[in-house]
Enzyme design. Structure first.
Site, short mmCIF file in Angstrom:
data_model
loop_
_atom_site.label_atom_id
_atom_site.label_comp_id
_atom_site.label_asym_id
_atom_site.label_seq_id
_atom_site.Cartn_x
_atom_site.Cartn_y
_atom_site.Cartn_z
N CYS A 88 39.08 46.91 30.55
CA CYS A 88 38.30 46.03 31.54
C CYS A 88 36.93 46.83 31.67
O CYS A 88 36.59 47.97 31.86
CB CYS A 88 39.04 46.53 32.74
SG CYS A 88 38.31 46.05 34.60
N CYS A 228 34.21 40.07 36.53
CA CYS A 228 34.90 40.46 35.29
C CYS A 228 33.96 41.07 34.31
O CYS A 228 33.18 40.11 33.85
CB CYS A 228 35.91 39.48 34.73
SG CYS A 228 36.75 39.74 33.06
#
Length: 288
Positions: A88, A228
Site C-alpha cells: 500500500c 490509493c
C-alpha cells in the site's frame, strides 16, 4: 483496558486513505481477520481502509515479512475486509510517519529507511514534510473490459502491476469521472484471478515534462477510497504509456488530495505525498 489483546492504536491517513496502526514490535499480538474487520468498521470500530501492525521482521509470523533482514520494521498490512494485501503506497508512508511519531525510529530530512512489505523491501525517504516511497519496477500487461455503474458502455482497461494488481481505465471528461458510482466493484472481463484495484483516470495536459491526471479508485477488499498510492502510480504509468512516455513526472489529483509520481533512471516508480497521524486511542473492553 484493551479489546482482544489489541495494544493502543493510532489513526493516520495519506491523502484521505486512512488506516488504524498498532505497534507490536515483538509479535506478541498478531492480527486476525475478525479483529481487522472490527477495527476497520466505520460505525462499530475505529474505522479505516486498512489496519497496519508494526512488528520487527522475524517476529511477524508471516513467511514473506520474516524473510527481511533481522531488525527491519515490517508492515503487516490488512484490507478492511480482513484480507491480506501485498503493498500500500499510502499505507507505507503513513506507517513510517507512525514509527517516527511513536519514537520507534529517527528519520531526519533526506534520510531513508527500508520497510519490509509482502512485496519486498520498500525504501522510504523523508523530503521535508512529505515522504517518498520507491514502489520499485512495474509491469504493464494486457487489456480487460471494465463495466461499472455510471458508464453506459464497457471500457478497455490496462493491467498494471505495481506490487498490487491494477486495471486503469481512461475516461473522456471530468463529468464522466464524477458520474461514476463505485459502491460496487467494477466487473472485469476476463476476471482477474486474485482481484484488482480499478482506477478511472482523466488525463490532463503535459507541460515541461510534467503530466497531470485526475483519478478515482475502487480498491479490492475495501471499496471506493479517497486515495490509493499504488493506484496513483498505476494510473500515472498507464497514462505515461498512452502518451508515448511523454513525461517522467506526474501530478495525480485524487478526491483526498494530491500525489506525485516520478520514474527514475532505473525504471523505478516513486510515490511522494503527505502522511499524517491524526489521533491516538485505545479499544475498550465490551460492556458485560
Amino acid at each position: 483496558m484493551t479489546h482482544h489483546g489489541i495494544p493502543p492504536f493510532s489513526k493516520g491517513h495519506g491523502t484521505g486513505n486512512d488506516f488504524v496502526l498498532v505497534a507490536d514490535a515483538d509479535g506478541a499480538a498478531p492480527l486476525s481477520a475478525e479483529t481487522v474487520r472490527s477495527l476497520a468498521d466505520r460505525r462499530f470500530g475505529v474505522g479505516g481502509d486498512g489496519v497496519i501492525r508494526a512488528v520487527r521482521a522475524g517476529s511477524t509470523g508471516d513467511e514473506v515479512l520474516d524473510a527481511a533482514p533481522t531488525g527491519t520494521w515490517a508492515m503487516d498490512y490488512w484490507n478492511a475486509d480482513g484480507s491480506l494485501s501485498e503493498m500500500c503506497g499510502n499505507g507505507v508512508r503513513v506507517f513510517v510517519r507512525f514509527l517516527t511519531e511513536s519514537g520507534l525510529v529517527d528519520l531526519p530530512d533526506g534520510a531513508a529507511i527500508d520497510i519490509a512489505t509482502r512485496d519486498g523491501l520498500k525504501r522510504v525517504v523523508r523530503r521535508g514534510d512529505l515522504l517518498s516511497v520507491d514502489i520499485g519496477p512495474f509491469e504493464l500487461g494486457g487489456t480487460r473490459l471494465v463495466a461499472t455503474d455510471g458508464l453506459e458502455v464497457d471500457r478497455p482497461g490496462l493491467d498494471v502491476a505495481t506490487g498490487n494488481p491494477h486495471v486503469v481505465v481512461a475516461l473522456a471528461s471530468e463529468a464522466e469521472l464524477a458520474g461514476l458510482d463505485l459502491h460496487r466493484a467494477p466487473a472485469l472481463e476476463p476476471v482477474a484471478e486474485h482481484g484488482a484495484n480499478v482506477e478511472f483516470v482523466v488525463p490532463g495536459a503535459i507541460a515541461d515534462g510534467v503530466g497531470a491526471i485526475r483519478m478515482r479508485v475502487h480498491e479490492r477488499g475495501v471499496g471506493e477510497t479517497l486515495s490509493c498510492g499504488t493506484g496513483a502510480v498505476a494510473a500515472a504509468l498507464a497514462t505515461r504509456h498512452w502518451s508515448g512516455d511523454a513525461a517522467d513526472r506526474w501530478i495525480v489529483d485524487v478526491p483526498g488530495g494530491r500525489l506525485e509520481v516520478d520514474i527514475d533512471e532505473r525504471g523505478h516508480a516513486w510515490l511522494t505525498g503527505p502522511a499524517e497521524i491524526v489521533f491516538r486511542g485505545e479499544t475498550l473492553s465490551p460492556a458485560p
